[in-house]
Design an enzyme around this catalytic site. Sequence first.
Site, PDB file in Angstrom:
ATOM      1  N   GLU A 331       6.008   3.191   8.064  1.00  0.00           N
ATOM      2  CA  GLU A 331       7.089   3.463   9.019  1.00  0.00           C
ATOM      3  C   GLU A 331       6.909   2.727  10.345  1.00  0.00           C
ATOM      4  O   GLU A 331       6.706   3.354  11.373  1.00  0.00           O
ATOM      5  CB  GLU A 331       7.122   4.960   9.340  1.00  0.00           C
ATOM      6  N   CYS A 406      13.157   7.442  43.300  1.00  0.00           N
ATOM      7  CA  CYS A 406      12.448   8.136  44.368  1.00  0.00           C
ATOM      8  C   CYS A 406      11.122   8.704  43.874  1.00  0.00           C
ATOM      9  O   CYS A 406      10.923   9.918  43.843  1.00  0.00           O
ATOM     10  CB  CYS A 406      13.336   9.243  44.921  1.00  0.00           C
ATOM     11  N   GLU A 407      10.235   7.825  43.446  1.00  0.00           N
ATOM     12  CA  GLU A 407       8.910   8.187  42.951  1.00  0.00           C
ATOM     13  C   GLU A 407       8.023   6.995  43.241  1.00  0.00           C
ATOM     14  O   GLU A 407       8.392   5.867  42.885  1.00  0.00           O
ATOM     15  CB  GLU A 407       8.905   8.293  41.413  1.00  0.00           C
TER      16      GLU A 407
HETATM   17  C1  PLP Z   1       6.525   7.294  16.124  1.00  0.00           C
HETATM   18  C2  PLP Z   1       6.371   7.363  14.665  1.00  0.00           C
HETATM   19  C3  PLP Z   1       6.421   6.197  13.907  1.00  0.00           C
HETATM   20  C4  PLP Z   1       6.584   4.823  14.511  1.00  0.00           C
HETATM   21  O1  PLP Z   1       5.549   4.473  15.350  1.00  0.00           O
HETATM   22  P1  PLP Z   1       5.510   2.967  15.930  1.00  0.00           P
HETATM   23  O2  PLP Z   1       4.328   2.977  16.810  1.00  0.00           O
HETATM   24  O3  PLP Z   1       6.772   2.756  16.665  1.00  0.00           O
HETATM   25  O4  PLP Z   1       5.373   2.078  14.762  1.00  0.00           O
HETATM   26  C5  PLP Z   1       6.319   6.315  12.552  1.00  0.00           C
HETATM   27  N1  PLP Z   1       6.173   7.523  11.956  1.00  0.00           N
HETATM   28  C6  PLP Z   1       6.125   8.662  12.661  1.00  0.00           C
HETATM   29  C7  PLP Z   1       5.978   9.947  11.956  1.00  0.00           C
HETATM   30  C8  PLP Z   1       6.219   8.632  14.031  1.00  0.00           C
HETATM   31  O5  PLP Z   1       6.163   9.764  14.728  1.00  0.00           O
END
Ligand code: PLP
Length: 478
Positions: A331, A406-407
Amino acid sequence: MAQRRHPPGARQRAGSARGHRPGADVTTFIPGEPWSTGVARAADGSVTVGGVGVRTLASQHGTPAYVLDEADLRARARGYRRAFETAFAEIGAGIDVYYAGKAFLSVAVARWVHEEGLRVDTATGGELAVALRAGIPGAHLGLHGNNKSDAEIARALDAGVGRIIVDSLVEVDRVADAVAARGGAPAPVMVRVTTGVHAGGHEYISTAHEDQKFGLSIASPDGDSPAMQGLLKVLARPELRLLGIHSHIGSQILDPSGFEVAARAVLTLRARLAERTGVQVEEVDLGGGYGIAYLPGEVALDPDRIAKDIAGSVEASNAELGTALPRFSIEPGRAIVGPAGLTLYTVGTVKPVRLDDGRTRTYVSVDGGMSDNLRPALYGARYHAEVVGRRASMQTVLARVVGKHCESGDIVVHEVQLPADIRAGDLLAVAATGAYGRSMASNYNHVPRPPVVGVAKGTSRVLVRRETEDDLLALDLG
Ligand SMILES: *Cc1c(COP(=O)(O)O)cnc(C)c1O
């Protein structure tokens, strides 16, 4: 999330070369990482993205604006899919690549990645709505989340998502009860487990216990681990089909060993479940987190190498365990969209500030800030910036790019050498802002959020329009 300072590289050599040519009338900009592959320098010293000049982009769309290089994004999506398909085919396993939509999701981007053969992971009803609006079939979507609402679960079931990743024992029942109430086929679920491996930046740590909100731990001090309990619980509910086990270890990972340790832990859990129940789950998801270059000289993970390393390691673990290989999925989010994006700002106030050590830091204020890029304030993330609209002085000054909020922590680029002649009206680009920029943007100080402009083949088009004050006022019922 600490990021190391980049080692001396081509860019820094160029930086010192500037010092030898005081006042030389040549732009300081050098294309290449961390800029998208479609970023180039025009003859007049200004910069183009996907064949469109930044001055044209600024005049047509205003600043600040997020600019997304479509060809670059598509090539990264394709590159990840091909690399992992090839490496896993060599060990005899199939693999699906899901784009982690939380990095940045719009209808156009969802379509692009789907056209490149990726599926899409969502983490909320809102992300699911965008993916569905893009016409992605439910079977190619996943739903994550550690606290899914009933409405989100119902929507995922309505859409027929290919997998719901359950994150807790109570959620197993919540999803099963939702299926029972509506009838229909068993819902495909994966159980998210935590392996004790946390990675990000350059190192990973492996610990037996977990002190964070996601997933179910595989650690079992006494009796079944929470992860094993989750798997058994899914098997016990006829409204659910146990599709697999899911593990995501972190983000912006540049050391591949964490993936291998986590994959081994997940495959071991899968083998234990098979011994216990005779069920070998079909699929193992190894999560995302593949690191990119944010600074000149930083090196992104190479998808071909990491795919080979992970495939080799899961093959070895699996052979030891004596189980049949599952189908895999990964992913990536940041690695697909991060380098494809840049943010274009207009410089306003330029103010020299004398430091205690006698140096001067030039504070360069831009027309956005922490509302369009929260990461520096949130995790001390480092970015790189350049003056891109004109030829600029080769002499540089130590600068800090700050926003208009404003930080005092409203910092966009903590430390960067910028041309000594930087001035109000200059266009400034910040590299590699495609991931977790627009998706984490806020309306702090009632600043409308910038548009996302796609560029390809010499033309630009608005993918997500700029918010207006009317948009903000429409929410205020007085
Ligand atoms: C955030 C996340 C990703 C993607 O992470 P990247 O660093 O953008 O590749 C994939 N799987 C899950 C479950 C996530 O929470």
